[in-house]
Motif scaffolding. Structure first.
Motif, PDB file in Angstrom:
ATOM      1  N   GLU A  74       0.644  -1.316  -0.018  1.00 60.90           N
ATOM      2  CA  GLU A  74       0.110  -0.038   0.083  1.00 60.90           C
ATOM      3  C   GLU A  74       0.774   1.271  -0.128  1.00 60.90           C
ATOM      4  N   ILE A  75       2.161   1.135   0.279  1.00 56.65           N
ATOM      5  CA  ILE A  75       3.164   2.313   0.129  1.00 56.65           C
ATOM      6  C   ILE A  75       3.611   2.447  -1.297  1.00 56.65           C
ATOM      7  N   ASP A  85       2.776   8.252   0.702  1.00 60.92           N
ATOM      8  CA  ASP A  85       2.426   6.924   1.602  1.00 60.92           C
ATOM      9  C   ASP A  85       3.595   6.802   2.452  1.00 60.92           C
ATOM     10  N   LYS A 137       2.819   6.957   6.336  1.00 64.23           N
ATOM     11  CA  LYS A 137       2.206   5.975   6.934  1.00 64.23           C
ATOM     12  C   LYS A 137       3.235   5.128   7.753  1.00 64.23           C
TER      13      LYS A 137
END
Ligand SMILES: [Zn+2]
Length: 429
Positions: free
Chosen positions: A48-49, A54, A57
């Motif tokens: 998801e990065i 991002d 996170k």
């Protein structure tokens, strides 16, 4: 030599860096005990990065993490390690930093790019006036980078001014790599010995460890002191062992250029939020292409400004300003936020101050207290007041000033094991 990516648009540079993220995250997840645990504990799905945004996170990595869990950062078998370095840690003990063959090759490429950015050419001869041993990474980085460039190298090391001048005569260097304050010593030596320093073959100096420019990129007191007497070009460089990357001035001297194929840089405030251009922020780095000890969102503790406009040299990469201070050394003094370099800069302006040592401690009310010990040759009863007046004029506050002899200051500031002369001692609780 400017790599193609550095001439591309901001958007393309960002997209390029993002294209390098998956390989890094997968590598860390598979090989770094520290980061694989960090991903698990924070329930981070590395798939998801995808963008630089991002990265927010993932909680940043601190110097304390690196110090306490050094082995958890090492991603390779001991047999692949070639070079061992140490870097000063925050908890007193040094941190061991290791490199593989590929890391040394990356370091060479980095330094080649950086020195080429500072107008280095194969026909140059560099006089290295810095330590190549003593477990430092910088010296070997310069050597490898210059070798890759094809420039000449003469390793004189620091100090020994007469050997430096002897080397000028014998080898005819065109460039120096040095701490800039040493250039002032060279100028003094030349004057004392009837040498015309402008008749040497030296054309430029890469200045390490100390700032030569102010935040607006004009030369600071040290930079001016050098160039008033010696007609050479000065280039700043910002680097650290953990980054394995350098940010060097180009000929325009408007901050150290970022090389996007080597490192991702963020600038964060005290709440770990990104700061804009023209706001000071802590330099937070993510290394690209490092094999032994890659770092992800590592907080360097250095506070800098950054600049995003394209540069006249043709590079569109971000530029990083002088280090205005170390986060840990931030002082709250009589309602003003101060960093030691601002204090040094004022002392550099005063002719009769030969050397100095700043000590800070916690006062009775829990406040930061500052004692400035200055070394002066011929003590004069007015010195203390003159120094305080300089501080009032520049910072609106005047810390306690004590006048000592230069020898006493050296005695106080050079503990045996320390490789660098200490100018700042933090005794705060
Ligand atoms: Zn430039």
């Amino acid at each position: 030599m400017i790599p193609d990516i550095e001439r591309r648009s901001k958007k393309e540079i960002k997209a390029y860096q993002e294209s390098r993220l998956p390989e890094l995250l997968i590598y860390l997840s598979n090989n770094s005990r520290f980061y694989s645990e960090k991903f698990r504990e924070n329930e981070i799905d590395i798939q998801e990065i995808k963008t630089l945004e991002d990265l927010a996170k993932i909680p940043p990595t601190s110097k304390e993490d690196l110090q306490r869990r050094t082995k958890g950062f090492i991603c390779v078998d001991p047999g692949k390690i070639i070079d061992y370095n140490t870097t000063s840690g925050t908890l007193g003990e040094p941190v061991t930093f290791v490199l593989t063959e590929n890391d040394l090759e990356r370091l060479a490429y980095n330094e080649y790019l950086s020195l080429a950015c500072s107008d280095g050419k194969p026909e140059d001869i560099y006089q290295m006036m810095v330590t190549i041993d003593r477990r430092f990474m910088a010296g070997i980085a310069y050597f490898l980078g210059l070798r890759k460039m094809g420039a000449g190298i003469v390793r004189v090391g620091p100090g020994n001014t007469s050997l430096q001048f002897d080397t000028f005569n014998r080898i005819k260097p065109t460039a120096l790599i040095t701490v800039p304050s040493y250039l002032v010593k060279m100028i003094d030596f030349a004057e004392e010995n009837g040498i015309d320093i402008n008749k040497t073959t030296v054309k430029k100096a890469v200045c390490i460890g100390e700032p030569i420019r102010s935040n607006d990129f004009t030369l600071n007191t040290l930079g001016k002191r050098i160039t008033e007497k010696w007609n050479i070009n000065l280039y700043s460089t910002y680097a650290s062992t953990e980054m394995g990357a350098a940010f060097n001035d180009c000929v325009y001297g408007l901050g150290g250029h970022h090389h996007p194929e080597l490192i991702i840089v963020e600038f964060l405030d005290e709440k770990d939020q990104s700061v804009k251009d023209n706001e000071p922020g802590e330099v937070v780095i993510t290394t690209l292409g490092v094999e032994a000890m890659p770092l992800l969102r590592f907080k360097t503790g250095d506070i800098c400004y950054h600049h995003s406009e394209p540069c006249a040299c043709g590079r569109n990469t971000m530029r990083i300003g002088p280090v205005i201070g170390r986060k840990q050394q931030m002082l709250k003094y009589k309602g003003t936020t101060l960093f030691p370099p601002a204090i040094y800069e004022i002392l550099h302006e005063i002719d009769f101050v030969e050397n100095y040592l700043i000590e800070v401690y916690t006062g009775e009310l829990g406040t930061d207290e500052i004692v400035i010990k200055v070394g002066c040759r011929n003590k004069n009863e007015h010195y203390e007041k003159i120094i305080k007046d300089h501080f009032r004029a520049k910072l609106r506050v005047a810390p306690e000033v004590q006048v000592w002899t230069p020898e006493q200051i050296i005695g106080l500031s050079s503990p045996e094991m320390n490789r660098k002369q200490v100018t700042f001692i933090d005794r705060r609780k």
